[in-house]
Design an enzyme around this catalytic site. Structure first.
Site, PDB file in Angstrom:
ATOM      1  N   ARG A   1      -1.017   9.726   3.520  1.00 31.75           N
ATOM      2  CA  ARG A   1      -1.623  10.674   2.573  1.00 31.75           C
ATOM      3  C   ARG A   1      -2.608  11.580   3.282  1.00 31.75           C
ATOM      4  NH1 ARG A   1      -6.854   9.201   2.223  1.00 31.75           N
ATOM      5  NH2 ARG A   1      -7.456   7.003   2.034  1.00 31.75           N
TER       6      ARG A   1
ATOM      7  N   ARG B   1       0.858  -1.184   0.000  1.00 31.44           N
ATOM      8  CA  ARG B   1       0.000   0.000   0.000  1.00 31.44           C
ATOM      9  C   ARG B   1       0.894   1.234   0.000  1.00 31.44           C
ATOM     10  NH1 ARG B   1      -3.848   2.726   4.701  1.00 31.44           N
ATOM     11  NH2 ARG B   1      -4.887   4.176   3.281  1.00 31.44           N
ATOM     12  N   HIS B   2       0.390   2.321  -0.537  1.00 30.28           N
ATOM     13  CA  HIS B   2       1.119   3.585  -0.533  1.00 30.28           C
ATOM     14  C   HIS B   2       1.350   4.074   0.892  1.00 30.28           C
ATOM     15  CE1 HIS B   2      -2.645   5.554   0.568  1.00 30.28           C
ATOM     16  NE2 HIS B   2      -3.226   4.864  -0.393  1.00 30.28           N
TER      17      HIS B   2
ATOM     18  N   ARG C   1      -0.311   9.032  -5.544  1.00 26.06           N
ATOM     19  CA  ARG C   1       0.289   8.569  -4.286  1.00 26.06           C
ATOM     20  C   ARG C   1       0.936   7.186  -4.418  1.00 26.06           C
ATOM     21  NH1 ARG C   1      -5.222   8.909  -3.630  1.00 26.06           N
ATOM     22  NH2 ARG C   1      -6.398   6.985  -3.261  1.00 26.06           N
TER      23      ARG C   1
ATOM     24  N   HIS D   1      -3.073  -0.128  -3.146  1.00 30.43           N
ATOM     25  CA  HIS D   1      -3.890   0.530  -2.130  1.00 30.43           C
ATOM     26  C   HIS D   1      -4.258  -0.411  -0.994  1.00 30.43           C
ATOM     27  CE1 HIS D   1      -4.553   3.815  -5.087  1.00 30.43           C
ATOM     28  NE2 HIS D   1      -4.489   2.809  -5.947  1.00 30.43           N
ATOM     29  N   ASP D   2      -4.912   0.142   0.039  1.00 25.40           N
ATOM     30  CA  ASP D   2      -5.365  -0.680   1.164  1.00 25.40           C
ATOM     31  C   ASP D   2      -6.367  -1.732   0.701  1.00 25.40           C
ATOM     32  OD1 ASP D   2      -7.324   1.182   0.573  1.00 25.40           O
ATOM     33  OD2 ASP D   2      -7.412   2.057   2.581  1.00 25.40           O
TER      34      ASP D   2
END
Length: 414
Positions: A35, A31-32, A100, A274-275
């Site tokens: 943010r 995941r990024h 992101r 992502h999550d």
């Protein structure tokens, strides 16, 4: 001999795992980093951009640092397996087409590949540019999983009509109304609840004081439902196959190429996402414990070969400082590669298969059984015959009336 026994004992004491096994290939999905909120809610006291260091949904400096450190951790774990000098033959990096995730991959690679002297192109900049591949989200069925799929959309909507989710909606009726009234955003299910929860969570990370109405429900009353929301995308086997099928197939093919020593195969595949991606993959593996995957949470797949030539997958989940092993669907921690493929077979499919399965067929939508279809067809035939008989009768009666009519002289002028 005594020295050999000592080394074996030392390995057991230190918990060194698989020291005799050869690492063949690695897949990393993360995941990024940290943010800002993607979108503030209408009544959000911090909805003005001036409250935030960067635009909405963008990676912060803290997020960059998080991924730089993750890249350093990956270097320490795979140093030697991945040469210090970057080569396009060793690693392939793909990201979703979102700022992101692209920036997270860049920061991660900066930590993974500090340039050696031979690749230092600017003495004042210790950084090596490394390509990151992506495609538009609406075209990406593999990583972003945003490409439209009619069948998935239909099944997803159908999910909320099940008794389980109807009961959840009934149970949370007052909570949804409370959140809608105070946030100014329509909160009608756990998916929209999770989105609001995420915004409130980020605001607490930035040390902002939440409104009094929010502190009454956050995090205690929102957290359990927000955690459950991350299982929605893959809540049923059908949803799982359509959501993660292409990605699972991509990972399997990547490893299969190593089992046959296919040419031009990278040894390291890095995926920045992502999550929801982390949750979807964990749920596909049968290893998801309801939670919101934190920033930089990482799933790792390692293909290893034992001394006897047997290949296995070592799966790990890193959502803190130490990665923990994952059991992949009815498999041991070190899952035999053939078992790994077989256990994921119900979910994995090619992109071409995905395109075909995403089409809605009438046979799939039609709710009636075979027996009821027969009854329906017979009923329709009966109705058609009756209507035909009525129409024929009307035409016959009209013809008889026309034959009995006698025109009188000059009647047309009457």
């Amino acid at each position: 001999m005594a020295q050999m026994y000592f080394l074996i004992f030392l390995g057991l004491v230190l918990g060194v795992k698989g020291t005799e096994d050869k690492l063949e290939a690695v897949v990393v999905i993360f995941r990024h980093g940290d943010r800002t909120p993607v979108k503030p809610y209408p009544n959000d006291p911090y909805k003005n951009k001036s409250y935030w260091p960067v635009g909405f949904g963008q990676l912060t400096n803290r997020g960059k640092q998080q991924h730089y450190q993750l890249g350093q951790w990956l270097r320490s774990r795979y140093d030697g397996f991945i040469p210090a000098a970057y080569s396009e033959n060793d690693i392939y990096v793909r990201s979703t087409d979102v700022d992101r995730t692209l920036m997270s991959a860049e920061a991660n690679l900066a930590g993974l590949y500090p340039p050696p002297p031979t690749q230092t192109w600017n003495k004042d900049l210790k950084w090596e540019p490394i390509p990151i591949h992506t495609i538009p989200q609406k075209s990406d069925a593999l990583l972003a999983m945003k490409k439209p799929c009619a069948k998935y959309t239909m099944l997803y909507k159908k999910l909320f009509k099940t008794e389980y989710f109807r009961n959840i909606s009934h149970q949370n009726h007052d909570l949804y109304a409370y959140l809608t009234k105070n946030s100014g955003e329509l909160i009608s299910d756990i998916s929209s609840l999770q989105f609001l929860h995420n915004t409130l969570y980020i605001e607490t990370l930035f040390n902002y004081t939440l409104p009094p109405w929010a502190t009454k429900v956050f995090p205690s009353k929102l957290q359990p439902w927000a955690n459950l929301a991350f299982a929605l995308d893959t809540f049923t086997p059908e949803l799982t196959r359509l959501k993660t099928g292409p990605l699972m197939n991509h990972i399997i093919v990547f490893f299969k190429n190593h089992t046959i020593s296919a040419p031009d195969t990278h040894k390291f595949l890095m995926l920045s996402a992502h999550d929801t991606t982390i949750a979807d993959v964990l749920n596909t593996l049968g290893a998801f414990q309801y939670h919101c995957p934190p920033y930089t949470s990482t799933i790792i797949f390692e293909l290893r070969t034992r001394l006897n030539g047997q290949m296995y997958i070592n799966a790990l989940y890193k959502n803190s400082s130490v990665p923990r092993p994952i059991k992949v669907r009815n498999c041991d921690v070190d899952c035999d590669f053939e078992d790994f493929v077989e256990n994921l077979k119900p979910f994995a499919m090619t992109l071409d298969q995905w395109e075909i399965e995403c089409r809605i067929r009438w046979a799939f939508v039609w709710p009636l059984t075979f027996q009821w279809n027969i009854i329906l067809v017979c009923s329709l035939i009966t109705v058609i015959l009756l209507l035909s008989a009525v129409i024929v009768g009307i035409k016959k009666a009209k013809k008889e009336n026309d034959n009995n009519y006698i025109q009188l002289p000059n009647e047309e002028y009457a």
